[in-house]
Design a protein around this motif. Structure first.
Motif, short mmCIF file in Angstrom:
data_model
loop_
_atom_site.label_atom_id
_atom_site.label_comp_id
_atom_site.label_asym_id
_atom_site.label_seq_id
_atom_site.Cartn_x
_atom_site.Cartn_y
_atom_site.Cartn_z
N ASN A 98 0.85 -1.18 0.00
CA ASN A 98 0.00 0.00 0.00
C ASN A 98 0.89 1.24 0.00
O ASN A 98 2.08 1.16 0.33
N THR A 99 0.33 2.36 -0.36
CA THR A 99 1.07 3.61 -0.40
C THR A 99 1.70 3.87 0.96
O THR A 99 1.07 3.69 2.00
N TYR A 124 3.96 5.30 -3.87
CA TYR A 124 2.59 4.87 -4.19
C TYR A 124 2.54 3.36 -4.30
O TYR A 124 3.46 2.74 -4.83
N LYS A 173 -0.37 -0.29 -4.30
CA LYS A 173 -1.51 -0.89 -4.99
C LYS A 173 -2.83 -0.18 -4.69
O LYS A 173 -3.81 -0.35 -5.41
N ASP A 174 -2.87 0.65 -3.65
CA ASP A 174 -4.08 1.38 -3.28
C ASP A 174 -4.17 2.77 -3.92
O ASP A 174 -5.02 3.57 -3.56
N ALA A 226 -5.36 3.94 -6.63
CA ALA A 226 -6.67 4.33 -7.20
C ALA A 226 -7.62 4.77 -6.09
O ALA A 226 -8.32 5.79 -6.24
N ASP A 227 -7.64 4.05 -5.00
CA ASP A 227 -8.52 4.41 -3.87
C ASP A 227 -8.20 5.82 -3.36
O ASP A 227 -9.10 6.58 -3.02
N ILE A 228 -6.93 6.15 -3.33
CA ILE A 228 -6.50 7.47 -2.85
C ILE A 228 -7.08 8.57 -3.74
O ILE A 228 -7.66 9.54 -3.26
N TYR A 229 -6.95 8.40 -5.03
CA TYR A 229 -7.41 9.45 -5.96
C TYR A 229 -8.92 9.46 -6.13
O TYR A 229 -9.50 10.50 -6.42
N ILE A 230 -9.57 8.35 -5.88
CA ILE A 230 -11.04 8.35 -5.84
C ILE A 230 -11.49 9.16 -4.62
O ILE A 230 -12.42 9.97 -4.72
N LYS A 231 -10.81 9.00 -3.50
CA LYS A 231 -11.14 9.77 -2.30
C LYS A 231 -10.88 11.26 -2.51
O LYS A 231 -11.54 12.10 -1.89
N ASP A 247 -13.04 10.43 -10.81
CA ASP A 247 -13.37 9.17 -11.48
C ASP A 247 -12.15 8.82 -12.31
O ASP A 247 -11.58 9.69 -12.98
#
Length: 187
Positions: free
Chosen positions: A113-114, A139, A141-142, A144-149, A153
């Motif tokens: 994870n980041t 950065y 494997k997470d 995408a979750d960070i930038y979604i938060k 999109d």
């Protein structure tokens, strides 16, 4: 390899050679600048924090551009250097039009994870923890979750998801390389 993949995505997915609008490009790389120069339908601006590397001295955490003025913002291997990442993202979202596109990438460690620690400040420690003396996070494997938060999109472009093994080899891509195409979420 990272510039080749970025070039491929910009040319074949974004079609940057035929779009119109305003483009802001951080830490510009020559192959991409050449695409932008050859598209007469765009106004492009390059920015870097170091004088002489771009058209404008631009701090990504405090940009001089007006609200909602950019159709595209490009950041290739920049965000892993930014200490105040939330402030940078806030500025990117401020300057990007509501229907604008944020195209970015950074090195990713797909096994973790980041990871970031504000106490890691010496170049030697940053090299040990992040793989480069001037990185402030690694950065993982997470990502995408960070930038979604952060309110985006995402479309994640990886060679292995879009091309054959033969094409990846022919173009010299890294199969797990990532370019992220982001749009502000409609709230």
């Amino acid at each position: 390899d990272r510039e080749r993949w970025q070039y491929y995505v910009l040319w074949n997915i974004i079609h940057i050679n035929c779009v119109s609008g305003r483009v802001l490009y951080f830490a510009p790389e020559l192959p991409i600048i050449n695409i932008l120069k050859n598209n007469i339908n765009i106004d492009y601006y390059t920015g870097d924090i170091i004088k002489g590397r771009a058209m404008h001295i631009t701090d990504i955490t405090n940009m001089q551009y007006a609200d909602s003025t950019m159709d595209y913002i490009i950041c290739n291997h920049v965000l892993e250097h930014i200490v105040e990442i939330k402030r940078a993202i806030s500025e990117i979202k401020r300057v990007l039009k509501d229907d604008g596109v944020f195209i970015f990438s950074f090195p990713i460690c797909h096994d973790l994870n980041t990871y970031e620690d504000i106490n890691i400040i010496s170049p030697e420690d940053r090299l040990k923890h992040y793989g480069q003396e001037n990185h402030v996070r690694l950065y993982g494997k997470d990502f995408a979750d960070i930038y979604i938060k952060y309110g985006f999109d995402l479309d994640i472009c990886r060679p292995k998801d879009m091309l054959t093994k033969e094409e990846i080899e022919r173009y010299g891509f890294i199969e797990d390389d990532v370019i992220i195409i982001a749009k502000k979420k409609n709230i």
